[in-house]
Design a protein around this motif. Structure first.
Motif, PDB file in Angstrom:
ATOM      1  N   MET A  79       0.833  -1.206   0.000  1.00 31.01           N
ATOM      2  CA  MET A  79       0.000   0.000   0.000  1.00 31.01           C
ATOM      3  C   MET A  79       0.871   1.260   0.000  1.00 31.01           C
ATOM      4  N   LEU A  80       1.911   1.262   0.828  1.00 25.85           N
ATOM      5  CA  LEU A  80       2.790   2.424   0.893  1.00 25.85           C
ATOM      6  C   LEU A  80       3.471   2.658  -0.451  1.00 25.85           C
ATOM      7  N   GLU A  81       3.908   1.584  -1.092  1.00 28.45           N
ATOM      8  CA  GLU A  81       4.526   1.694  -2.413  1.00 28.45           C
ATOM      9  C   GLU A  81       3.537   2.290  -3.425  1.00 28.45           C
ATOM     10  N   ALA A  82       2.271   1.890  -3.347  1.00 28.30           N
ATOM     11  CA  ALA A  82       1.248   2.432  -4.247  1.00 28.30           C
ATOM     12  C   ALA A  82       1.067   3.934  -4.033  1.00 28.30           C
ATOM     13  N   VAL A  83       1.099   4.370  -2.779  1.00 30.56           N
ATOM     14  CA  VAL A  83       1.003   5.812  -2.496  1.00 30.56           C
ATOM     15  C   VAL A  83       2.182   6.539  -3.130  1.00 30.56           C
ATOM     16  N   LEU A  84       3.389   6.008  -2.935  1.00 30.69           N
ATOM     17  CA  LEU A  84       4.600   6.653  -3.452  1.00 30.69           C
ATOM     18  C   LEU A  84       4.666   6.614  -4.974  1.00 30.69           C
ATOM     19  N   GLU A  85       3.883   5.741  -5.601  1.00 33.60           N
ATOM     20  CA  GLU A  85       3.795   5.692  -7.064  1.00 33.60           C
ATOM     21  C   GLU A  85       2.647   6.540  -7.594  1.00 33.60           C
ATOM     22  N   GLY A  86       1.922   7.228  -6.713  1.00 30.85           N
ATOM     23  CA  GLY A  86       0.847   8.120  -7.140  1.00 30.85           C
ATOM     24  C   GLY A  86      -0.466   7.437  -7.447  1.00 30.85           C
ATOM     25  N   LYS A  87      -0.695   6.273  -6.876  1.00 33.32           N
ATOM     26  CA  LYS A  87      -1.905   5.512  -7.190  1.00 33.32           C
ATOM     27  C   LYS A  87      -3.073   5.780  -6.248  1.00 33.32           C
ATOM     28  N   LEU A  88      -2.874   6.554  -5.206  1.00 35.00           N
ATOM     29  CA  LEU A  88      -3.954   6.832  -4.261  1.00 35.00           C
ATOM     30  C   LEU A  88      -4.624   8.165  -4.589  1.00 35.00           C
ATOM     31  N   ARG A  89      -5.945   8.101  -4.745  1.00 32.64           N
ATOM     32  CA  ARG A  89      -6.773   9.292  -4.904  1.00 32.64           C
ATOM     33  C   ARG A  89      -7.769   9.317  -3.746  1.00 32.64           C
ATOM     34  N   ILE A  90      -8.164  10.512  -3.365  1.00 35.04           N
ATOM     35  CA  ILE A  90      -9.164  10.646  -2.310  1.00 35.04           C
ATOM     36  C   ILE A  90     -10.338  11.422  -2.882  1.00 35.04           C
ATOM     37  N   GLU A  91     -11.499  10.761  -2.931  1.00 36.20           N
ATOM     38  CA  GLU A  91     -12.725  11.410  -3.384  1.00 36.20           C
ATOM     39  C   GLU A  91     -13.383  12.023  -2.157  1.00 36.20           C
ATOM     40  N   ILE A  92     -13.555  13.330  -2.200  1.00 39.78           N
ATOM     41  CA  ILE A  92     -14.109  14.058  -1.057  1.00 39.78           C
ATOM     42  C   ILE A  92     -15.531  14.476  -1.416  1.00 39.78           C
ATOM     43  N   HIS A  93     -16.467  14.061  -0.587  1.00 39.08           N
ATOM     44  CA  HIS A  93     -17.885  14.273  -0.858  1.00 39.08           C
ATOM     45  C   HIS A  93     -18.441  15.390   0.011  1.00 39.08           C
ATOM     46  N   ASP A  94     -19.756  15.481   0.033  1.00 37.63           N
ATOM     47  CA  ASP A  94     -20.451  16.510   0.804  1.00 37.63           C
ATOM     48  C   ASP A  94     -20.386  16.271   2.307  1.00 37.63           C
ATOM     49  N   GLU A  95     -20.750  17.311   3.021  1.00 34.62           N
ATOM     50  CA  GLU A  95     -20.873  17.224   4.466  1.00 34.62           C
ATOM     51  C   GLU A  95     -22.162  16.480   4.804  1.00 34.62           C
ATOM     52  N   VAL A  96     -22.099  15.605   5.797  1.00 37.94           N
ATOM     53  CA  VAL A  96     -23.243  14.827   6.231  1.00 37.94           C
ATOM     54  C   VAL A  96     -23.495  15.131   7.698  1.00 37.94           C
ATOM     55  N   LYS A  97     -24.748  15.371   8.046  1.00 39.52           N
ATOM     56  CA  LYS A  97     -25.117  15.633   9.444  1.00 39.52           C
ATOM     57  C   LYS A  97     -25.059  14.333  10.242  1.00 39.52           C
ATOM     58  N   THR A  98     -24.490  14.408  11.442  1.00 36.02           N
ATOM     59  CA  THR A  98     -24.414  13.264  12.341  1.00 36.02           C
ATOM     60  C   THR A  98     -24.918  13.677  13.719  1.00 36.02           C
ATOM     61  N   ARG A  99     -24.996  12.722  14.619  1.00 36.77           N
ATOM     62  CA  ARG A  99     -25.427  13.047  15.990  1.00 36.77           C
ATOM     63  C   ARG A  99     -24.454  13.993  16.677  1.00 36.77           C
ATOM     64  N   GLN A 100     -23.168  13.873  16.324  1.00 40.74           N
ATOM     65  CA  GLN A 100     -22.150  14.706  16.952  1.00 40.74           C
ATOM     66  C   GLN A 100     -21.971  16.046  16.230  1.00 40.74           C
ATOM     67  N   GLY A 101     -22.721  16.298  15.180  1.00 38.23           N
ATOM     68  CA  GLY A 101     -22.578  17.538  14.411  1.00 38.23           C
ATOM     69  C   GLY A 101     -22.621  17.243  12.938  1.00 38.23           C
ATOM     70  N   ALA A 102     -21.466  17.364  12.276  1.00 33.71           N
ATOM     71  CA  ALA A 102     -21.392  17.096  10.839  1.00 33.71           C
ATOM     72  C   ALA A 102     -20.022  16.513  10.519  1.00 33.71           C
ATOM     73  N   THR A 103     -19.956  15.775   9.437  1.00 29.93           N
ATOM     74  CA  THR A 103     -18.703  15.192   8.996  1.00 29.93           C
ATOM     75  C   THR A 103     -18.643  15.226   7.479  1.00 29.93           C
ATOM     76  N   ILE A 104     -17.447  15.230   6.960  1.00 30.63           N
ATOM     77  CA  ILE A 104     -17.241  15.188   5.516  1.00 30.63           C
ATOM     78  C   ILE A 104     -16.968  13.734   5.134  1.00 30.63           C
TER      79      ILE A 104
END
Length: 110
Positions: free
Chosen positions: A79-104
């Protein structure tokens, strides 16, 4: 025997983080970012470990729930090698309401 004590490289070579701005997930919702690496910090108030993702343009503060995910990435050579090769992307979505407030919501892809 002592190899486990050596520091692991968790950021791609030739990536300069100097002068990069820190951002929160909330600042980049509904985008996909390319992960160039990551590092851990400690919250100076609580002492808790935090993870920061290095992108093309900024340093992205990840939520506390991401720490375990990135610890697993750091501990897993493939997994670490994949990160260092640029293979990890992070899809960031909308904020969602939770009991503790909100989370992304986000997803690790690659």
């Amino acid at each position: 025997m002592f190899e486990s004590l050596n520091r692991k490289r968790t950021i791609m070579e030739n990536v300069d983080t100097e002068g990069m701005e820190f951002k929160k997930l909330r600042d980049v919702t509904n985008t996909t970012v390319q992960c160039k690496g990551f590092f851990f910090t400690k919250n100076r108030f609580t002492g808790e470990r935090q993870v920061v993702v290095v992108t093309d343009t900024c340093l992205l503060n990840m939520p506390a729930r991401a720490v375990a995910q990135f610890e697993k990435i750091e501990e897993t050579p493939k997994m670490l090698e994949a990160v260092l090769e640029g293979k990890l992307r992070i899809e960031i979505h909308d904020e969602v309401k939770t009991r503790q407030g909100a989370t992304i919501q986000y997803e690790l892809k690659g």
